[in-house]
Design a protein around this motif. Structure first.
Motif, PDB file in Angstrom:
ATOM      1  N   ASN A  42       0.890  -1.153   0.000  1.00 58.18           N
ATOM      2  CA  ASN A  42       0.000   0.000   0.000  1.00 58.18           C
ATOM      3  C   ASN A  42       0.926   1.200   0.000  1.00 58.18           C
ATOM      4  O   ASN A  42       1.520   1.545   1.023  1.00 58.18           O
ATOM      5  CB  ASN A  42      -0.901  -0.019   1.243  1.00 58.18           C
ATOM      6  N   ALA A  99       4.984  -4.232   3.255  1.00 57.24           N
ATOM      7  CA  ALA A  99       4.139  -3.053   3.460  1.00 57.24           C
ATOM      8  C   ALA A  99       4.351  -2.465   4.848  1.00 57.24           C
ATOM      9  O   ALA A  99       3.404  -2.003   5.476  1.00 57.24           O
ATOM     10  CB  ALA A  99       2.674  -3.441   3.258  1.00 57.24           C
ATOM     11  N   GLY A 100       5.580  -2.513   5.329  1.00 56.31           N
ATOM     12  CA  GLY A 100       5.814  -2.078   6.706  1.00 56.31           C
ATOM     13  C   GLY A 100       4.886  -2.859   7.614  1.00 56.31           C
ATOM     14  O   GLY A 100       4.361  -2.339   8.590  1.00 56.31           O
ATOM     15  N   THR A 102       3.437  -5.216  10.249  1.00 55.99           N
ATOM     16  CA  THR A 102       3.786  -5.702  11.589  1.00 55.99           C
ATOM     17  C   THR A 102       3.360  -7.153  11.753  1.00 55.99           C
ATOM     18  O   THR A 102       2.269  -7.532  11.332  1.00 55.99           O
ATOM     19  CB  THR A 102       3.053  -4.843  12.648  1.00 55.99           C
ATOM     20  N   ARG A 107      -2.622 -12.024  12.515  1.00 58.89           N
ATOM     21  CA  ARG A 107      -2.247 -12.145  11.099  1.00 58.89           C
ATOM     22  C   ARG A 107      -1.568 -13.481  10.826  1.00 58.89           C
ATOM     23  O   ARG A 107      -1.691 -14.023   9.725  1.00 58.89           O
ATOM     24  CB  ARG A 107      -1.336 -10.984  10.695  1.00 58.89           C
ATOM     25  N   GLN A 160      -5.031   4.590  10.014  1.00 52.86           N
ATOM     26  CA  GLN A 160      -5.256   3.920   8.737  1.00 52.86           C
ATOM     27  C   GLN A 160      -5.965   2.603   9.037  1.00 52.86           C
ATOM     28  O   GLN A 160      -5.537   1.856   9.937  1.00 52.86           O
ATOM     29  CB  GLN A 160      -3.934   3.642   8.007  1.00 52.86           C
ATOM     30  N   THR A 164      -2.060  -1.756  12.748  1.00 53.86           N
ATOM     31  CA  THR A 164      -1.924  -1.996  14.183  1.00 53.86           C
ATOM     32  C   THR A 164      -2.329  -0.750  14.975  1.00 53.86           C
ATOM     33  O   THR A 164      -2.845  -0.868  16.086  1.00 53.86           O
ATOM     34  CB  THR A 164      -0.492  -2.426  14.539  1.00 53.86           C
ATOM     35  N   ASP A 216       2.884   4.467  12.521  1.00 50.26           N
ATOM     36  CA  ASP A 216       4.280   4.056  12.679  1.00 50.26           C
ATOM     37  C   ASP A 216       5.208   5.277  12.650  1.00 50.26           C
ATOM     38  O   ASP A 216       4.943   6.248  11.945  1.00 50.26           O
ATOM     39  CB  ASP A 216       4.655   3.075  11.561  1.00 50.26           C
TER      40      ASP A 216
HETATM   41  N1  ARG Z   1       2.825  -1.405  10.716  1.00 52.10           N
HETATM   42  C1  ARG Z   1       1.421  -1.183  10.624  1.00 52.10           C
HETATM   43  C2  ARG Z   1       0.699  -2.491  10.423  1.00 52.10           C
HETATM   44  O1  ARG Z   1       1.275  -3.453  10.049  1.00 52.10           O
HETATM   45  C3  ARG Z   1       1.062  -0.232   9.510  1.00 52.10           C
HETATM   46  C4  ARG Z   1       1.481  -0.631   8.157  1.00 52.10           C
HETATM   47  C5  ARG Z   1       0.880   0.223   7.060  1.00 52.10           C
HETATM   48  N2  ARG Z   1       1.533  -0.016   5.820  1.00 52.10           N
HETATM   49  C6  ARG Z   1       1.237   0.575   4.654  1.00 52.10           C
HETATM   50  N3  ARG Z   1       1.965   0.280   3.618  1.00 52.10           N
HETATM   51  N4  ARG Z   1       0.251   1.403   4.558  1.00 52.10           N
HETATM   52  O2  ARG Z   1      -0.482  -2.589  10.637  1.00 52.10           O
END
Ligand code: ARG
Length: 287
Positions: A42, A99-100, A102, A107, A160, A164, A216
């Motif tokens: 994303n 996607a960063g 977590t 999950r 968002q 997390t 984050d």
């Molecule tokens: N680290 C958080 C999670 O895994 C936010 C990741 C959002 N990543 C993004 N690409 N929008 O929930």
């Protein structure tokens, strides 16, 4: 709300299972046969992933490019809503998610995670002129230091969706969240507004629709930087207190066991030969 959600979830699962039963992709990634490696992300999450014109840029993009190169595959990148990523991996629509993302126990029930390649911290962004200075400005504590109630029950949180930040802030006040839950854990009072992207949540903060954004730390810094004017003033700032610490990892389909092994091998090599540090330091400057 939770009840409705669980009905929706049940439906999603039934449809998902039917899809999985008819689709051969649920067998996971066929490492010997496939030439393409499809990354899903994303791309509204700098410095991990964002778009510069038509091009994808960021830490996760560079890591994925390196993985594809070392595994001899052609990389294709798909940009979707954050909440479609896990399902897309589960159904085999995409091969790997960077996607960063977590690692969470929840999950892990749906996807497999690689070894961690970075750590994240959830932080709180507020308007620069707000009275909030630390997490202690939000909660009243009992003698042991556990949160028991909110100082301001009118507070509005922006996140968002399905990140997390959403999961933590949607919890009960006694679990460091901002909501009041019923006994069956359904939401009684919802103080959290869920946006499609982190950037949308930050816009809502700037215009006063919400009072705090939980996100984050590196994206938070990026958003503050991109809102800072020539004289160094930004309408938003990050609170010193860290909300939680977490590990980022690559998600793959549960049946993609060979791919997972290969990814972990490449990550290990990239850690040992300095490639990973080099990629990260390109985007995150030491303070
Ligand atoms: N680290 C958080 C999670 O895994 C936010 C990741 C959002 N990543 C993004 N690409 N929008 O929930």
């Amino acid at each position: 709300m939770r009840k409705f959600l669980s009905v929706v979830m049940a439906l999603v699962m039934v449809v998902g299972m039917a899809f999985a039963a008819t689709s051969c992709s649920s067998k996971g990634y066929d490492f010997d046969k496939e030439t393409e490696l499809v990354m899903v992300t994303n791309a509204a999450f700098p410095p991990y992933e964002s778009k510069s014109g038509d091009e994808f840029v960021g830490i996760d993009i560079d890591i994925a490019k390196e993985i594809a190169k070392r595994l001899g595959k052609t990389l294709r990148i798909e940009d979707v809503d954050f909440n479609s990523i896990i399902t897309g991996i589960e159904t085999g629509k995409y091969d790997m998610a960077l996607a960063g993302m977590t690692v969470t126990e929840e999950r892990k029930k749906s996807v497999s995670f690689s070894d961690s390649y970075a750590t994240g911290i959830q932080v709180m962004i507020v308007r620069s002129d707000s009275q909030y200075q630390s997490i202690d400005d939000f909660f009243n504590y009992d003698e042991e230091g556990n949160p028991v109630s909110l100082k301001n029950t009118d507070i509005k949180i922006g996140v968002q969706q399905t990140t997390t930040g959403d999961i933590y802030s949607s919890a009960d006040v006694t679990g460091w969240g901002f909501n009041d839950l019923n006994e069956d854990e359904s939401i009684k009072t919802d103080r959290v507004t869920r946006y499609k992207t982190g950037a949308d949540a930050v816009e809502a903060l700037k215009t006063g629709k919400v009072d705090v954004v939980i996100i984050d730390n590196e994206p938070a810094k990026s958003f503050v930087a991109s809102n800072t004017d020539g004289s160094g003033n930004s309408p938003i700032r990050i609170l010193e207190t860290e909300y939680t610490n977490e590990d980022y990892a690559i998600a793959v389909n549960k049946n993609s066991t060979v791919l997972l092994e290969k990814i972990n091998q490449v990550l290990k090599e990239m850690k040992e030969d300095g490639t990973l540090d080099r990629i990260i330091s390109t985007y995150i400057k030491a303070e």
